[in-house]
Design a protein around this motif. Structure first.
Motif, mmCIF file in Angstrom:
data_model
loop_
_atom_site.group_PDB
_atom_site.id
_atom_site.type_symbol
_atom_site.label_atom_id
_atom_site.label_comp_id
_atom_site.label_asym_id
_atom_site.label_seq_id
_atom_site.Cartn_x
_atom_site.Cartn_y
_atom_site.Cartn_z
ATOM 1 N N GLN B 169 0.833 -1.205 0.000
ATOM 2 C CA GLN B 169 0.000 0.000 0.000
ATOM 3 C C GLN B 169 0.867 1.256 0.000
ATOM 4 N N GLY B 170 1.997 1.187 0.710
ATOM 5 C CA GLY B 170 2.933 2.312 0.702
ATOM 6 C C GLY B 170 3.414 2.596 -0.706
ATOM 7 N N ALA B 171 3.783 1.528 -1.404
ATOM 8 C CA ALA B 171 4.262 1.692 -2.775
ATOM 9 C C ALA B 171 3.154 2.246 -3.666
ATOM 10 N N THR B 172 1.925 1.752 -3.451
ATOM 11 C CA THR B 172 0.796 2.250 -4.248
ATOM 12 C C THR B 172 0.576 3.747 -3.999
ATOM 13 N N SER B 173 0.644 4.158 -2.729
ATOM 14 C CA SER B 173 0.460 5.578 -2.406
ATOM 15 C C SER B 173 1.528 6.424 -3.075
ATOM 16 N N TYR B 174 2.764 5.925 -3.106
ATOM 17 C CA TYR B 174 3.848 6.660 -3.742
ATOM 18 C C TYR B 174 3.561 6.863 -5.228
ATOM 19 N N LEU B 175 3.102 5.794 -5.882
ATOM 20 C CA LEU B 175 2.769 5.903 -7.304
ATOM 21 C C LEU B 175 1.630 6.887 -7.524
#
Lengths: 269, 345
Positions: B169-175
């Protein structure tokens, strides 16, 4: 059905829990496995009902090796089990719990047969729980739950009955009721028992586990000597006769302080 | 409630709700026209002469596949949730807990923001395919991470799944932060789930998987019951516990991946629907699984109907509706059945 354990050794995470345990149960016998907490009773039974694979040795039920010759299903048809209760994640009715005992007898494609339903009703009847068939299992008292689990074991129809401390947390009347029920089944029974007097009252022979080793076996009179109980359970004990039943009966007292074995208080010294 | 009665109610309500879903929408079409168009297509007659091409495109080209996709997605997510709850022996489990949804979301958002070549370079996966691969890969990773001394304990599965979920989810938020404004609405819509863009070609894989997986699970109903009663119980009742658990995990991942790859991250269905059904008819999987599938289909069908009518002409993402409708209903059921609420978890 006859059961035989040959030099069964069990390890958990590299620690030896049971070492080369050998025992034999003749058809119809009630065999008790007794021993202090942590002596390996439950672990030994797990090897019998195919929940934990032995490191070495063999478990033979009716002459067949349950770990090497029998499928899990075939082994489950021979061995009925009442294990220590672990709370279920979801609630089932009493009838559903007992019906689960039929699992090893059915293929995925077979529906619930009327023979199954009769067997479930009979099993509930035999343990005196027929009137609670529709109740939620979680709403039962401890004694009622054990009866239901015994009914499931009956529905499983194994010719060997394995009981892991079936009387834990039950009041005395319920304990005796349950053991009477088991004795009346007249099926070969292997039971881990905490209460030595229950073992003395109901078992034909008892085996004593101590630190993972079977140290002695025989009839309760032969085994429950003051010397053995002193050494294994660290209690002062006297063997007498039950005034009502005539079975062997044990009376216990703590050991005098000076004679407590160093092994017991090793941590304090 | 008897399982048969509930099954019958659902079987009666589903066609009515489906018809309503096809008849209602942004363009108001007379019911008679909708009915004639659907009947004509189903009976192989094609577009009736008196119906315009535009109306036909709305009814048969858009609303019918949308309705069917909502049903398939609801059924798939609900069944996956029911199975996962039994496998990890935790009533709070759903496809989210094991990281499956987060994996699918990350893969889909990566494709949406970085372009098809952004993820796995030369493979050029589209959004659905990327989401499918992401879901399956995440579950495989969770299983590998939670293996310990040759076994996969349920608690370790949940912990590994939750931890990995947060990471993804962290990676998704970054994207999302890096996304261009024109990409953002697509990303959000996908994260919250929707069946609005459903096309006939989207339906094949999820429908096949939902029907096939549910049938396979039904054959294992007894073993699922034994597993729900306890791992050791299942073992002494003759169930191959470790093998069955891996198969069940794979089936739930397939179901979830198939659904969210075309409908996005629709939350709450996998949690609310199986529990509601359990509270009504109990935990016997042979009754629970088919009923849960139908209840999930009905639930998402009604949610989608609400999504395009309550704030019309604006369409709300499905995930908002399922959460807003599902949570209070679930709480009401819990309060009604106190014995279920008080049981140890």
């Amino acid at each position: 059905m006859e059961a035989r354990l040959e030099a069964v050794t069990l390890d958990i995470g590299g620690a030896r829990i049971v070492s080369r345990a050998t025992l034999h149960a003749a058809p119809g016998e009630i065999i008790g496995v007794v021993g202090p907490n942590g002596s390996g009773k439950s672990t030994l039974l797990r090897a019998v009902y195919r929940s934990m694979r032995p490191t070495s040795g063999a478990v033979l039920i009716g002459g067949q090796d349950v770990w090497r010759s029998l499928t899990p299903q075939a082994a489950a048809r021979r061995t009925s089990v009442v294990a220590q209760e672990n709370p279920a994640a979801f609630d089932f009715t009493v009838a559903e719990v007992v019906a689960a005992g039929r699992t090893p007898h059915r293929t995925p494609w077979s529906g619930e047969s009327s023979a199954d339903r009769v067997m479930v009703a009979d099993a509930l009847d035999r343990v005196g729980m027929a009137h609670l068939a529709g109740r939620q299992y979680s709403s039962l008292s401890g004694g009622e739950k054990q009866r239901v689990l015994l009914a499931r074991a009956l529905a499983q129809q194994g010719q060997l009955l394995v009981l892991d401390e079936p009387t834990n947390h039950l009041d005395i009347g319920t304990q005796l009721d349950l053991m009477e029920l088991v004795r009346d089944l007249k099926v070969t029974t292997l039971a881990a028992l905490h209460d030595l007097n229950l073992a003395a009252a109901y078992c034909d022979r008892v085996h004593v586990l101590h630190g993972g080793h079977l140290v002695t076996s025989g009839t309760p009179q032969e085994v429950f000597t003051p010397e053995l109980l002193d050494e294994v359970f660290q209690v002062h004990a006297a063997l007498g006769t039950h005034p009502l039943t005539g079975r062997p009966q044990l009376s216990f007292a703590p050991l005098p302080a000076s004679t407590i074995h160093p092994s017991r208080n090793g941590a304090d010294q | 409630m008897s399982p048969r009665l509930l099954l019958l109610c659902l079987l009666l309500m589903l066609p009515v709700a489906a018809l309503a879903s096809v008849a209602l929408g942004a363009a108001s079409l007379p019911f008679g026209e909708v009915w004639r168009d659907v009947v004509s297509h189903v009976t192989g007659g094609g577009r009736p002469a008196q119906i315009t091409g535009i109306d036909d495109a709305i009814i048969w080209g858009s609303r019918v596949p949308r309705t069917l996709l909502a049903m398939v997605a609801g059924a798939g997510l609900a069944v996956a949730g029911a199975v996962l709850q039994t496998v990890v022996r935790n009533p709070l489990a759903d496809p989210y807990v094991l990281g499956v949804t987060s994996g699918a979301s990350l893969a889909a958002v990566a494709v949406l923001t970085l372009g098809p070549a952004g993820l796995l370079g030369p493979l050029h996966l589209g959004v659905p395919a990327a989401a499918f691969v992401g879901a399956c890969a995440t579950l495989a990773l969770v299983v590998v991470l939670s293996r310990h001394q040759g076994t996969t304990a349920p608690v370790r599965l949940v912990l590994a799944g939750v931890a990995l979920s947060y990471l993804l989810q962290g990676a998704t938020s970054y994207l999302q932060l890096r996304a261009r404004p024109d990409q953002l609405s697509g990303v959000l819509f996908w994260l919250l789930g929707s069946v609005a863009g459903a096309q006939w070609s989207d339906l094949g894989l999820p429908a096949t998987l939902v029907v096939g997986c549910t049938a396979w699970l039904l054959l294992h109903g007894r073993s699922l019951n034994a597993l729900a009663m306890g791992e050791e119980t299942a073992a002494f009742l003759g169930v191959r516990v470790h093998a069955l658990r891996l198969q069940l995990l794979a089936v739930s991942a397939l179901l979830t991946a198939a659904v969210i790859s075309v409908a996005g991250g629709i939350s709450f269905v996998g949690l609310v629907v199986p529990h509601s059904v359990r509270l009504l008819i109990g935990s016997d999987h042979r009754a629970l699984l088919p009923t849960t599938a139908l209840a999930g289909a009905l639930f998402l069908l009604l949610a989608d109907l609400a999504a395009r009518t309550v704030a019309a002409p604006m369409e709300l993402p499905l995930g908002i509706l399922t959460a807003v409708a599902g949570a209070p209903f679930f709480l009401w059921l819990l309060r009604r059945d106190r014995s279920a609420a008080g049981r140890e978890v």
